[in-house]
Motif scaffolding. Structure first.
Motif, PDB file in Angstrom:
ATOM      1  N   GLY A 132     -32.367  58.369  -9.759  1.00 12.71           N
ATOM      2  CA  GLY A 132     -31.853  57.894 -11.050  1.00 12.71           C
ATOM      3  C   GLY A 132     -31.152  56.598 -11.049  1.00 12.71           C
ATOM      4  N   GLY A 133     -30.671  56.385  -9.725  1.00 11.36           N
ATOM      5  CA  GLY A 133     -30.279  54.746  -9.247  1.00 11.36           C
ATOM      6  C   GLY A 133     -28.171  55.534  -9.345  1.00 11.36           C
TER       7      GLY A 133
ATOM      8  N   GLY B  60     -24.955  53.250  -6.563  1.00 10.52           N
ATOM      9  CA  GLY B  60     -26.094  54.732  -6.243  1.00 10.52           C
ATOM     10  C   GLY B  60     -27.045  53.940  -5.562  1.00 10.52           C
ATOM     11  N   LYS B  61     -28.010  52.550  -6.437  1.00  8.11           N
ATOM     12  CA  LYS B  61     -29.369  52.341  -5.484  1.00  8.11           C
ATOM     13  C   LYS B  61     -28.783  51.903  -3.907  1.00  8.11           C
ATOM     14  CE  LYS B  61     -32.460  49.743  -7.355  1.00  8.11           C
ATOM     15  NZ  LYS B  61     -32.779  48.943  -7.750  1.00  8.11           N
TER      16      LYS B  61
ATOM     17  N   MET C  53     -34.873  52.940  -6.053  1.00  5.69           N
ATOM     18  CA  MET C  53     -34.650  53.287  -7.659  1.00  5.69           C
ATOM     19  C   MET C  53     -35.503  52.753  -8.554  1.00  5.69           C
ATOM     20  SD  MET C  53     -33.722  56.924  -6.982  1.00  5.69           S
ATOM     21  CE  MET C  53     -34.664  56.527  -5.400  1.00  5.69           C
ATOM     22  N   LYS C  54     -36.408  53.541  -8.966  1.00  7.71           N
ATOM     23  CA  LYS C  54     -36.979  52.895  -9.959  1.00  7.71           C
ATOM     24  C   LYS C  54     -36.851  53.074 -11.925  1.00  7.71           C
ATOM     25  CE  LYS C  54     -38.744  48.853  -8.702  1.00  7.71           C
ATOM     26  NZ  LYS C  54     -38.283  47.600  -8.449  1.00  7.71           N
ATOM     27  N   VAL C  55     -36.233  54.911 -11.756  1.00  4.97           N
ATOM     28  CA  VAL C  55     -35.799  55.246 -13.311  1.00  4.97           C
ATOM     29  C   VAL C  55     -34.433  55.815 -13.743  1.00  4.97           C
ATOM     30  CG1 VAL C  55     -36.059  57.723 -13.896  1.00  4.97           C
ATOM     31  CG2 VAL C  55     -37.912  56.721 -12.716  1.00  4.97           C
TER      32      VAL C  55
ATOM     33  N   LYS D 279     -32.228  44.192 -15.260  1.00  3.82           N
ATOM     34  CA  LYS D 279     -31.293  43.551 -14.302  1.00  3.82           C
ATOM     35  C   LYS D 279     -30.933  44.468 -13.190  1.00  3.82           C
ATOM     36  CE  LYS D 279     -31.205  39.546 -16.601  1.00  3.82           C
ATOM     37  NZ  LYS D 279     -30.494  38.437 -17.744  1.00  3.82           N
ATOM     38  N   SER D 280     -30.885  45.401 -13.011  1.00  5.76           N
ATOM     39  CA  SER D 280     -30.154  46.136 -11.886  1.00  5.76           C
ATOM     40  C   SER D 280     -31.936  46.512 -11.135  1.00  5.76           C
ATOM     41  CB  SER D 280     -29.758  47.415 -11.707  1.00  5.76           C
ATOM     42  OG  SER D 280     -29.014  46.916 -12.377  1.00  5.76           O
ATOM     43  N   GLY D 281     -33.293  45.967 -11.447  1.00  3.04           N
ATOM     44  CA  GLY D 281     -34.361  46.774 -10.717  1.00  3.04           C
ATOM     45  C   GLY D 281     -34.932  47.610 -11.368  1.00  3.04           C
TER      46      GLY D 281
END
Length: 999
Positions: free
Chosen positions: A316-317, A339-340, A351-353, A372-374
């Motif tokens: 999630g992130g 979160g990340k 996190m990617k999703v 822009k947050s990866g």
């Protein structure tokens, strides 16, 4: 033949039920002693509560009561050589602890209100011994809650079952063999050879179980093995399954119970992973992990081990599964930033999703924020809930308002509580709208919403469905593996542009007005505090960066998608609003503390009565301020200040402020009232324009047949009352004119100040309300004179155009829309905006702007929003379109007033007027100024606000020597910044967000 088939199906059904009731054989009773408290207590304090000796049929508590149960007994000798389980059902939730005081197994009740079509929510079986020697002592402790998964009080909290039982494993396995194949029959084509083969096997096996004993069980399993071993061919669709336990951080239960739900869920996951080697489970929300770390450190260590192994996927992130309509753009960034960072620091996972299965619609600003947050991928379920139109895709590219895309997937089964049965697989295949393009989809299985997660039944089914002939193959794996494969064909997927509007739950834009008021105030106040914190030495104030982060994280917690939207029980708001008030006071005190420090650096010793005017916005502010009996017209630069001497008045007001009971007027606007006190005319004197057509500020009370989530589409047909003022008084000041109107309706009262300020065409409606209605909704409408077919709506980091027509079902379904600070109707030369300081629910019908002010529902939160409310909305007529008319600028002025503070004379070195940072292009809005997360330098975040390309120069007087462009996670993008004559030169695409690191 049909009669025979029907008779045989009945026999098969009876056989499955007989196996279900027979594979556990009770052989003894457990003794229960409980110590009951109103709130949870730690293990060391477990004997503090009211002691109760309990047996089945006894009530042990009221709703939300807590307890520690001591479970004792002895395995009878007849259990020797057999697997022993404990059957525990307390009509509530529980968690069993081991001898090291680590939670090891969550318990839930049979009578839970969970939706049975998705499976049985029950977790009442505790595996005690794989092979008993007989006479073993049973001595366990269980922490309990007198509520079910959904916060319901079931059967008055009676003890349902407390027994020692033998588990007959072969019979249990046969039960799942039967269950899976019987469910498979329901999804097979009845004329297919596979259907008849499975039907024949079930029939043979059912008749073989006569009598039911060890030998016939073995025979029946062998018969069914042939059908279970038949595999599918090359699949046209493959399903990736991951265990899930959607845990609402508050909803039908308070936050304190969520922490225990998390422990129950994750302890169950750990136990099942020991028994099922294929089991892969995932969970999002770092806030939930942090609670486990704080309250259940041993369990947390087990979780970390499984995460490292790769069988427990962190997802999630975002800090929580946040609403994305109401939070500001900076809030959404902070959800990902914190979160990340948590998942990276705790588990070394990037996190990617974005994992938001249950959120009520998704802002068109999100794709850029994610990228822009990866974050490359996005997963939700919720769009399948739309009530009018079916969303056309399950796998698609989602393009935001700036043109940025992320790859999105919605599990086609349409639930995050999949039963993991053959029917669930077939439903996914049937529903999947992109199966001609993509040959893979996700399945999220387990018991969710109230937590719990998968049970053994889900995992037993999946063992049999890996490649079962007749349905698509199912593989258990982390979701990221699925998404990484999916992206290989990303260019083949359709593209959806703009917001992902949910055609449901539009009431959440308004419900819980106090939460939304505090959320807006906290977002803005924290932004001011962080900006001011960059201007002073850290050791010069009574707080540090960690304090600010802690405050941010509490605001982010309350942005969870069942708290901020208003869809939780009353207790959630009693507690969160009390915390909001304390946090808001703390932030305001910290701002005051920082200004005290800052003003000492400003040269004011020659002034008699110095006052600091601080402007914490991106725009130059020119307006009248009144201090005592003196009036000053001040111009304060962006993100800067101006010092004035209250004893030295430079500008005497010469404003045409007029009014009586029939009108109020300044140099820009005239507002007229009819005999009843309603606004009959608004005239723009500067641009010679009639602003409204009909009655302005139409306050209408409607019957509200909805709940916290939903407003009925036909609510306009249910008018309760059109409000008329009881009384109007007018006050004419030197720099303002104010009409004060009072209203009485139902059990409620309201006072409204309609205010015009000198030099401004904005009309403020400052409202103080004592609201005591039930199932009512109060809205305000302004029928404007603007003819256009689109409304421009403020969202995070930009705006979105929405139709104000009703030509299609897609347009009609958007009868209520969400916006941040304003909605504007404009054509090329003129427009009218309706602004707010804490409201989000709008309706735009043709030329009428309508704002939902308050609604009171009784489910799930009883007497929602009854009490005192203060809020302001404003009508702003302007020349030109939205950007030319300065709508965004005026909305910031409404929401972020100048900070006015008396100063002590000082010999500081700073000038009496200063801008610390500003842009020379009004399209470029500087949104955030904060200290860098790594402690080195400052972060400046800005965005293009007009929806066009822009070039501008940023001038910064906060000390720095280098400038680097970074992403939203403050990581370098290897983009050089052009600096000319000390100014940072930047070029923006429409609605582009840029973040600079100055150090």
């Amino acid at each position: 033949m049909l009669h025979i088939d029907h008779h045989t199906k009945s026999t098969i059904h009876r056989t499955i039920e007989k196996l279900r009731q027979s594979y556990m054989t009770p052989i003894g009773d457990l003794s229960l002693t409980g110590w009951i408290t109103k709130e949870p207590v730690p293990f060391e304090d477990r004997l503090q509560g009211e002691k109760k000796e309990l047996k089945p049929g006894d009530s042990w508590g009221q709703l939300w009561d807590c307890g520690w149960f001591h479970i004792t007994g002895q395995v009878p000798q007849e259990g020797a050589g057999k697997k022993i389980v404990l059957l525990i059902d307390i009509n509530g939730e529980g968690n069993i602890y081991d001898e090291h005081l680590c939670p090891i197994r969550g318990i839930t009740n049979v009578s839970s209100t969970f939706e049975r079509s998705l499976g049985e929510p029950t977790k009442k079986v505790y595996h005690f011994l794989d092979k008993s020697q007989g006479n073993e002592a049973i001595d366990l402790w269980m922490e309990t809650g007198c509520n079910d998964l959904f916060g319901s009080y079931c059967k008055e909290g009676t003890i349902e079952q407390a027994q020692i039982a033998v588990c007959h494993d072969d019979m249990r396995q046969l039960y799942y063999d039967f269950e899976v194949l019987r469910n498979l029959l329901d999804v097979l084509e009845k004329n297919s050879a596979r259907y008849h083969e499975v039907f024949r096997s079930l029939k043979r096996a059912a008749y073989a179980l006569n009598p039911l004993n060890d030998e016939t069980v073995k025979q029946a399993r062998q018969i069914l093995k042939e059908s279970l071993d038949k595999q599918g061919g090359d699949p046209s669709l493959s399903i990736s399954a991951i265990g899930h336990a959607h845990i609402d951080l508050a909803w039908l239960w308070p936050i304190r119970e969520t922490k225990r739900k998390g422990a129950r869920t994750f302890s169950t996951v750990m136990g099942l992973m020991d028994r099922y080697p294929d089991y892969v489970f995932g969970a999002s929300q770092p806030q939930l992990f942090q609670w486990m770390k704080e309250d259940y450190p041993q369990l947390y260590d087990k979780m970390k081990s499984r995460i490292e192994e790769g069988r427990f996927e962190v997802q999630g992130g975002m800090w929580v599964e946040s609403d994305t309509n109401v939070p500001s753009g900076e809030s959404l960034v902070r959800q990902l930033l914190y979160g990340k960072a948590y998942f990276r620091e705790e588990f070394n996972k990037d996190m990617k999703v974005l994992w938001l299965p249950d959120v009520f619609g998704y802002s068109g600003a999100l794709p850029q924020i994610l990228k822009k947050s990866g974050i490359d991928y996005f997963m939700t379920i919720k769009l399948s809930w739309s009530e009018v139109n079916k969303f056309p895709h399950h796998t698609f590219n989602w393009e935001g308002i700036d043109g940025t895309s992320v790859l999105a997937h919605m599990p086609p089964e349409g639930t995050y509580n999949s039963s993991a049965t053959p029917k669930a697989v077939k439903d996914a295949e049937h529903n999947f709208r992109d199966k001609g393009v993509s040959d893979e989809c996700l399945m999220l299985y387990g018991i969710g919403d109230g937590g719990g997660g998968p049970g053994a039944e889900h995992l037993e089914r999946l063992q049999r469905m890996k490649n079962l002939s007749g349905i698509a193959p199912v593989k258990q794996e982390p979701a990221i593996d699925f998404f990484e494969r999916l992206k290989k064909y990303q260019q083949d997927y359709a593209t959806w542009k703009g917001e992902l509007y949910l055609e449901k739950h539009q009431g959440t834009y308004t419900t819980s007005a106090k939460s939304k008021w505090f959320n807006r105030k906290m977002e803005l106040a924290l932004g001011q505090l962080e900006y001011l914190f960059t201007l002073v030495q850290q050791d010069a104030v009574s707080y540090d960066q960690q304090t600010i982060e802690t405050l941010w994280k509490e605001v982010l917690l309350y942005q969870f998608h069942d708290i901020l939207p208003g869809s939780s029980i009353k207790r959630v708001y009693d507690e969160s609003i009390a915390r909001y008030a304390l946090c808001y006071k703390q932030v305001m005190d910290m701002i005051d503390d920082t200004l005290d420090v800052l003003q000492k650096d400003i040269q004011t010793e020659d002034l008699v009565e110095p006052y600091l005017m601080m402007n914490p916005t991106s725009y130059t502010r020119s307006e009248w301020v009144t201090i005592g009996e003196h009036h000053h017209h001040v111009t304060v630069p962006p993100y800067g200040y101006k010092i004035i001497d209250n004893q030295k008045v430079l500008n005497q007001p010469e404003c045409a402020m007029q009014g009586d009971s029939s009108f109020i007027e300044n140099d820009c606007v005239k507002v007229e009232f009819n005999e009843a006190g309603a606004i009959s005319r608004i005239y723009d004197k500067q641009h010679h324009q009639e602003v409204i057509e009909g009655t302005g500020n139409q306050l209408t009370l409607y019957h509200d047949h909805g709940d916290a989530w939903d407003i009925s589409m036909d609510y306009p047909a249910y008018v309760e009352q059109v409000l008329q003022p009881d009384h109007t008084t007018v006050e004419v000041g030197a720099t303002y004119v104010k009409a004060t109107q009072t209203y009485s309706f139902g059990d409620s009262k309201m006072t409204q100040d309609i205010v015009l300020h000198a030099g401004s065409s904005r009309i403020d409606f400052i409202t103080d309300m004592s609201w005591h209605e039930s199932n009512k909704m109060l809205r305000v409408a302004f029928p404007t004179t603007i003819q256009t077919n689109q409304a421009t709506c403020d969202i995070q980091f930009g705006h979105i155009k929405r139709s104000n027509d009703n030509n299609t079902t897609w347009e009609g379904a958007q009868f209520e829309i969400c916006a941040q600070k304003w909605v504007d109707l404009s054509h090329a030369t003129y427009g009218v905006a309706l602004m707010n300081d804490s409201k989000y629910g709008y309706a735009v019908n043709g030329s009428t702007l309508d704002l939902d002010l308050i609604r009171s529902t009784n489910y799930p939160g009883k007497d929602m929003d009854k009490g005192q409310h203060q809020f302001t909305y404003a009508l702003y007529p302007h020349a030109g379109d939205t950007f030319q008319g300065g709508v965004n600028q005026e909305a910031y002025a409404l929401n972020v007033p100048l900070v006015i503070k008396p100063c002590d004379p000082s010999q500081g070195t700073l000038a009496m007027e200063q801008s610390f940072i500003q842009s020379d292009n009004p399209q470029i809005v500087i949104e955030t100024i904060k200290r860098a997360e790594n402690g080195d330098g400052i972060i400046v975040r800005m965005y293009e606000s007009a929806g066009g390309s822009a070039t501008g120069n940023i001038t910064c007087h906060i000390p720095h020597s280098q400038v680097q462009e970074v992403n939203l996670m403050e990581e370098s993008m290897d983009k050089a910044c052009i600096i000319e004559e000390g100014k940072i030169k930047l070029t923006f695409q429409p609605f582009e967000i840029k973040t600079l690191h100055l150090y």
